[in-house]
Design an enzyme around this catalytic site. Structure first.
Site, mmCIF file in Angstrom:
data_model
loop_
_atom_site.group_PDB
_atom_site.id
_atom_site.type_symbol
_atom_site.label_atom_id
_atom_site.label_comp_id
_atom_site.label_asym_id
_atom_site.label_seq_id
_atom_site.Cartn_x
_atom_site.Cartn_y
_atom_site.Cartn_z
ATOM 1 N N ALA A 259 0.781 -1.234 0.000
ATOM 2 C CA ALA A 259 0.000 0.000 0.000
ATOM 3 C C ALA A 259 0.820 1.295 0.000
ATOM 4 O O ALA A 259 0.397 2.284 -0.581
ATOM 5 C CB ALA A 259 -0.948 0.004 1.193
ATOM 6 N N ALA A 260 1.973 1.316 0.680
ATOM 7 C CA ALA A 260 2.703 2.576 0.837
ATOM 8 C C ALA A 260 3.153 3.116 -0.520
ATOM 9 O O ALA A 260 3.468 2.313 -1.407
ATOM 10 C CB ALA A 260 3.929 2.361 1.730
ATOM 11 N N PRO A 261 3.154 4.440 -0.719
ATOM 12 C CA PRO A 261 2.821 5.493 0.250
ATOM 13 C C PRO A 261 1.333 5.833 0.345
ATOM 14 O O PRO A 261 0.986 6.793 1.017
ATOM 15 C CB PRO A 261 3.607 6.691 -0.294
ATOM 16 C CG PRO A 261 3.617 6.475 -1.773
ATOM 17 C CD PRO A 261 3.638 4.995 -1.986
ATOM 18 N N GLY A 262 0.476 5.080 -0.333
ATOM 19 C CA GLY A 262 -0.950 5.211 -0.045
ATOM 20 C C GLY A 262 -1.797 5.930 -1.081
ATOM 21 O O GLY A 262 -2.973 6.187 -0.837
ATOM 22 N N SER A 263 -1.230 6.261 -2.244
ATOM 23 C CA SER A 263 -2.035 6.932 -3.270
ATOM 24 C C SER A 263 -3.269 6.107 -3.601
ATOM 25 O O SER A 263 -4.383 6.629 -3.650
ATOM 26 C CB SER A 263 -1.228 7.107 -4.551
ATOM 27 O OG SER A 263 -0.033 7.777 -4.275
ATOM 28 N N LYS A 264 -3.041 4.826 -3.829
ATOM 29 C CA LYS A 264 -4.158 3.975 -4.233
ATOM 30 C C LYS A 264 -5.066 3.653 -3.053
ATOM 31 O O LYS A 264 -6.275 3.526 -3.214
ATOM 32 C CB LYS A 264 -3.640 2.702 -4.897
ATOM 33 C CG LYS A 264 -2.851 3.002 -6.163
ATOM 34 C CD LYS A 264 -2.213 1.781 -6.772
ATOM 35 C CE LYS A 264 -1.224 2.150 -7.857
ATOM 36 N NZ LYS A 264 0.046 2.717 -7.331
ATOM 37 N N ASP B 128 5.150 -9.018 5.709
ATOM 38 C CA ASP B 128 5.530 -9.548 4.404
ATOM 39 C C ASP B 128 4.296 -10.290 3.906
ATOM 40 O O ASP B 128 3.791 -11.180 4.577
ATOM 41 C CB ASP B 128 6.715 -10.508 4.578
ATOM 42 C CG ASP B 128 7.239 -11.003 3.242
ATOM 43 O OD1 ASP B 128 6.423 -11.196 2.310
ATOM 44 O OD2 ASP B 128 8.455 -11.203 3.134
ATOM 45 N N ASP C 31 -0.453 -3.958 -6.209
ATOM 46 C CA ASP C 31 0.386 -3.067 -7.009
ATOM 47 C C ASP C 31 1.813 -3.429 -6.599
ATOM 48 O O ASP C 31 2.349 -2.891 -5.647
ATOM 49 C CB ASP C 31 0.031 -1.612 -6.679
ATOM 50 C CG ASP C 31 0.774 -0.643 -7.566
ATOM 51 O OD1 ASP C 31 0.776 -0.845 -8.785
ATOM 52 O OD2 ASP C 31 1.354 0.320 -7.035
ATOM 53 N N CYS D 132 4.452 -0.788 -12.551
ATOM 54 C CA CYS D 132 4.798 0.374 -13.363
ATOM 55 C C CYS D 132 6.073 0.061 -14.133
ATOM 56 O O CYS D 132 7.023 0.827 -14.131
ATOM 57 C CB CYS D 132 4.958 1.610 -12.486
ATOM 58 S SG CYS D 132 6.084 1.391 -11.113
#
Lengths: 161, 306
Positions: free
Chosen positions: B115-120, B165, B180, B233
């Site tokens: 998840a980090a840094p949390g945009s999604k 993990d 992601d 990406c």
């Protein structure tokens, strides 16, 4: 409450008296009805932080944090910037509207001094500061001066407001 | 062209693109600034009005009403950025949550696996209207701090941060999962011009091994009927099509779902074979985004249902 490993989890449901203390304060001070938080849960974390998160947390894996910080307890209740930015529009008491230049100073992290006539509707203690209809954050009103409570990481030089 | 591009990079991806020169030239052009309107605090119409009042030109994306692009460098100095009404986010990074739009309407339990840094995560929270629960996990504790900051700033109340993990994640069942995955990030070259100095095919192979473990575990955490988006990406087929192919080999019950067209954003077909190995035919339903097509970063998307 301890988990199976004997460690104290970082995010506990707060005891009823703490819960009441937070919710009563927010209602008395800002007119925020407890129903505002219906469907969410309160959690007590380290350093007196109170999180507002989902109604049900999870048992495992170990939780680092839940939802957003709405207050910090240190004898009194200190409402967070996030609480005000998210629920400020529903606050009916101790709300101070700022002028444009004052809002820019506030965002920069500066304290604000206002003439007495603009403070006649509020009492000393934490206040919700806003600009137009946009809640900005928290201040501490004492002796006619508003101490800036904005965390350093959130401070910003605003060019467009 | 001034940018250093390794020969091996050109040799790998030149044959995969429609226009090699346009592709390589685009990598050297800085990405336009983009942001997402945080619907937990505002809405696109309000933001349009305010920015028009500032005299800042912004362009709303046809494929997502919350997504905007602007050439103005001062987006970060607006009141909306200060209050978290907008969130600076790369356009392609808005796609994985968007592919789960239907599922999120009544999803109760959602996992953002890396998840980090949390945009999604913050986008998921907005799309869920803060209802239900998002478990926002990241294997790096230090990165969960940035995640926390962004959840706080955007008002993502329904997110819970965990620091595991993923491969050791306890068994649970999620209605929707966003994976992601950590990747070689070739598609972010337009915002990180040092990337090619550390680029190697060896690192691609090691990322691929990890991604195969992650996708397998994530699929196991998915409730029957649930949907998962796998995204990276990067351009490397080893980290994209090969990872989905691996899942299909190991979990034949996995179903790859088609990804619909997006107005104003070109989605390209997946790679069908790589270095002599053909992928499962279902992998063709996954999609690539090449930077030179719609002036974005590079990206890969797969939607899988259990």
């Amino acid at each position: 409450m301890r988990d199976r490993t004997g460690r104290r989890p970082r995010n506990d449901a707060p005891p009823q008296e703490t819960r009441s203390m937070v919710l009563d304060y927010l209602e008395e001070r800002f007119g925020l009805a407890p129903e505002t938080f219906r469907g969410f849960g309160l959690y007590l974390a380290s350093k007196g932080r109170v999180y507002l998160g989902p109604e049900r947390a999870i048992g495992e894996p170990r939780v680092v944090s839940v939802g957003i910080t709405i207050a910090r307890l240190s004898g009194t209740v200190k409402p967070s910037t996030n609480l005000i930015q998210l629920f400020g529009r529903q606050m009916t008491r101790n709300v101070i509207p700022l002028e444009k230049e004052e809002a820019v100073s506030y965002a920069k992290g500066e304290d604000i001094r206002l003439p007495a006539e603009r403070l006649s509707h509020v009492t000393e203690g934490y206040v919700s500061l806003g600009y137009a209809d946009v809640p900005l954050g928290c201040g501490m009103l004492k002796d006619g001066s508003i101490r800036n409570m904005l965390p350093k990481a959130k401070r910003l030089g605003l060019k467009f407001i | 062209m001034t940018m250093f591009i390794p020969d091996a990079f050109r040799q790998r991806y030149g044959p995969l693109v429609d226009d090699e020169d346009a592709f390589l030239a685009c990598l050297d052009v800085l990405l336009p600034k983009s942001f997402r309107v945080n619907t937990l605090k505002s809405n696109p119409d309000d933001v349009k009005k305010r920015f028009s009042g500032y005299g800042i030109q912004i362009k709303q994306m046809e494929w997502y009403e919350d997504a905007f692009v602007s050439e103005n460098p001062d987006i970060g100095a607006t009141l909306e950025h200060f209050t978290g009404a907008i969130y600076m986010q790369e356009l392609v990074s808005m796609l994985p949550p968007l592919l789960l739009r239907e599922e999120l309407k009544d999803a109760r339990f959602v996992l953002d696996a890396c998840a980090a840094p949390g945009s999604k995560t913050t986008q998921l929270a907005a799309m869920m209207g803060n209802r239900g629960v998002i478990v926002a996990n990241d294997s790096s504790y230090s990165r969960t701090r940035a995640l926390k900051f962004n959840l706080e700033k955007t008002g993502a109340i329904n997110a819970i941060i965990t620091n595991q993990d993923l491969r050791n994640f306890p068994h649970m069942q999620f209605d929707a999962i966003l994976l992601d995955a950590p990747c070689s990030a070739e598609g972010t070259i337009r915002k990180n011009d040092k990337l090619f100095y550390e680029w190697s095919e060896k690192s691609i192979r090691s990322q691929s091994r990890l991604q195969k473990q992650l996708i397998t575990k994530a699929f196991e955490l998915l409730a029957p009927g649930g949907a998962m988006v796998y995204s990276t990406c990067t351009f490397a087929p080893e980290e994209n099509e090969a990872v989905v192919d691996w899942l299909l080999q190991n979990h034949p019950e996995a179903v790859v779902e088609p990804i619909g067209e997006m107005e104003g954003l070109k989605l390209s077909p997946a790679v069908e074979e790589w270095q002599g190995t053909a992928f499962d035919a279902w992998v063709r339903k996954t999609r690539r985004i090449w930077p030179h097509h719609s002036n974005t970063g590079g990206f890969y998307l797969a939607k899988v249902r259990k």
